[in-house]
Design an enzyme around this catalytic site. Structure first.
Site, PDB file in Angstrom:
ATOM      1  N   HIS A 111      48.763 -40.845  -2.399  1.00 14.80           N
ATOM      2  CA  HIS A 111      46.586 -41.082  -2.395  1.00 14.80           C
ATOM      3  C   HIS A 111      46.368 -41.893  -1.768  1.00 14.80           C
ATOM      4  CE1 HIS A 111      43.203 -41.377  -4.470  1.00 14.80           C
ATOM      5  NE2 HIS A 111      42.649 -40.802  -4.244  1.00 14.80           N
ATOM      6  N   THR A 114      38.898 -44.700   0.882  1.00 15.65           N
ATOM      7  CA  THR A 114      38.101 -46.251   0.776  1.00 15.65           C
ATOM      8  C   THR A 114      37.043 -45.555   0.670  1.00 15.65           C
ATOM      9  OG1 THR A 114      38.568 -46.691   3.029  1.00 15.65           O
ATOM     10  CG2 THR A 114      39.559 -48.383   0.323  1.00 15.65           C
ATOM     11  N   ARG A 115      35.458 -46.508   0.625  1.00 16.64           N
ATOM     12  CA  ARG A 115      34.210 -45.841  -0.087  1.00 16.64           C
ATOM     13  C   ARG A 115      32.977 -47.111   0.338  1.00 16.64           C
ATOM     14  NH1 ARG A 115      36.572 -44.552  -4.222  1.00 16.64           N
ATOM     15  NH2 ARG A 115      35.670 -45.451  -6.260  1.00 16.64           N
ATOM     16  N   HIS A 144      54.727 -52.195  -4.614  1.00 18.27           N
ATOM     17  CA  HIS A 144      53.466 -53.308  -5.725  1.00 18.27           C
ATOM     18  C   HIS A 144      53.692 -54.832  -4.960  1.00 18.27           C
ATOM     19  CE1 HIS A 144      52.013 -50.298  -8.948  1.00 18.27           C
ATOM     20  NE2 HIS A 144      53.069 -49.711  -8.857  1.00 18.27           N
ATOM     21  N   HIS A 174      45.695 -35.577 -21.848  1.00 21.19           N
ATOM     22  CA  HIS A 174      46.243 -34.327 -22.320  1.00 21.19           C
ATOM     23  C   HIS A 174      47.403 -33.994 -22.301  1.00 21.19           C
ATOM     24  CE1 HIS A 174      46.695 -32.910 -18.400  1.00 21.19           C
ATOM     25  NE2 HIS A 174      47.238 -31.849 -18.054  1.00 21.19           N
TER      26      HIS A 174
END
Length: 274
Positions: A111, A114-115, A144, A174
């Site tokens: 995934h 960018t915005r 990494h 959860h």
């Protein structure tokens, strides 16, 4: 401000084109021709976007969205978005988002997004993260270390800060477990130097593509078993749970009356639960 918006949108589209070209070159190494779907959509309140989805032998499903939306937030969303109450709900936003689900259980799902967002404030956000079915320590180290090198070019404090934010964000409360091996996640990045923030955001997108292509090429020719495939489908259930319960991008898209099909593009084509 208008020049900045134009620059950002142009980059998101250029990155989209580069990613699709690179992924199709990977698919050419397999025997079958991939299926490509392009979907354009308009947002009733202003703006729109385009989704490109590839179904292939290597990429079971990968979708890349580019959007530019503007207008006014619903009253229920104004207090959730920085600067929206001061702008009377007016906003402008553009970005690129990608989610990839692979045929091979030996290649992680990925995934990246960018915005750039404007209200009465402006900021960049985004990041990347990887979700392997079977954790590979060598791949984890490579991922990494590569992300850290990218961050360190701009600020040595970015990687530890954004890694921690990613680890905290991509956690299924959860189930009390992380979604994957993490990466980086940043939001509300506005250092006062727009150009530098933009260059960092561009570097994140470029680093993602380089990292993912390396991982894919490393594992794409390896064989896998029915048991590994079964585990992959079950692991994908965690991905679906996160995106529907916690993902801010999903919430932002829905709050801004984005196209539901584009928002749900991140969902895998096949998934199982125990």
């Amino acid at each position: 401000m208008e020049k900045q918006k134009t620059q950002a949108l142009k980059w998101f589209c250029a990155l989209r084109d580069k990613i699709i070209e690179s992924f199709l070159s990977i698919e050419k190494q397999s025997s079958a021709e991939p299926k490509i779907e392009k979907r354009k959509w308009d947002r009733p309140g202003g703006g729109g976007g385009e989704s490109t989805i590839i179904f292939g032998n290597v990429f079971e499903k990968v979708g890349v969205n580019v959007s530019k939306v503007h207008g006014k937030f619903a009253d229920s969303a104004i207090n959730e978005i920085p600067g929206a109450s001061e702008s009377n709900g007016e906003f402008w936003a553009s970005g690129i988002s990608l989610v990839s689900h692979m045929q091979s259980p030996l290649i992680p799902a990925a995934h990246m997004n960018t915005r750039l967002i404007y209200t009465s404030k402006q900021w960049f956000g985004g990041g990347m993260d990887f979700t392997p079915i079977y954790k590979n320590e060598e791949d984890c180290k490579y991922i990494h270390e590569s992300i850290k090198m990218t961050c360190d070019r701009f600020d040595t404090g970015y990687y530890p800060k954004f890694k921690e934010q990613c680890d905290n964000y991509f956690f299924l409360q959860h189930r009390k477990e992380p979604r994957g091996i993490g990466g980086i996640f940043y939001d509300n990045l506005s250092s006062g130097n727009w150009e530098n923030d933009f260059e960092f955001t561009k570097a994140v997108g470029e680093a993602f593509l380089e990292i993912y292509l390396h991982i894919i090429r490393k594992h794409m020719q390896k064989s896998w078993t029915k048991e590994q495939r079964e585990n992959q489908l079950i692991k994908r259930g965690r991905y679906v749970e996160f995106n529907l319960l916690y993902d801010r991008g999903t919430r932002f898209g829905l709050m801004t009356d984005g196209n539901p099909d584009a928002i749900m593009m991140s969902m895998p084509p096949l998934v199982k639960w125990l």
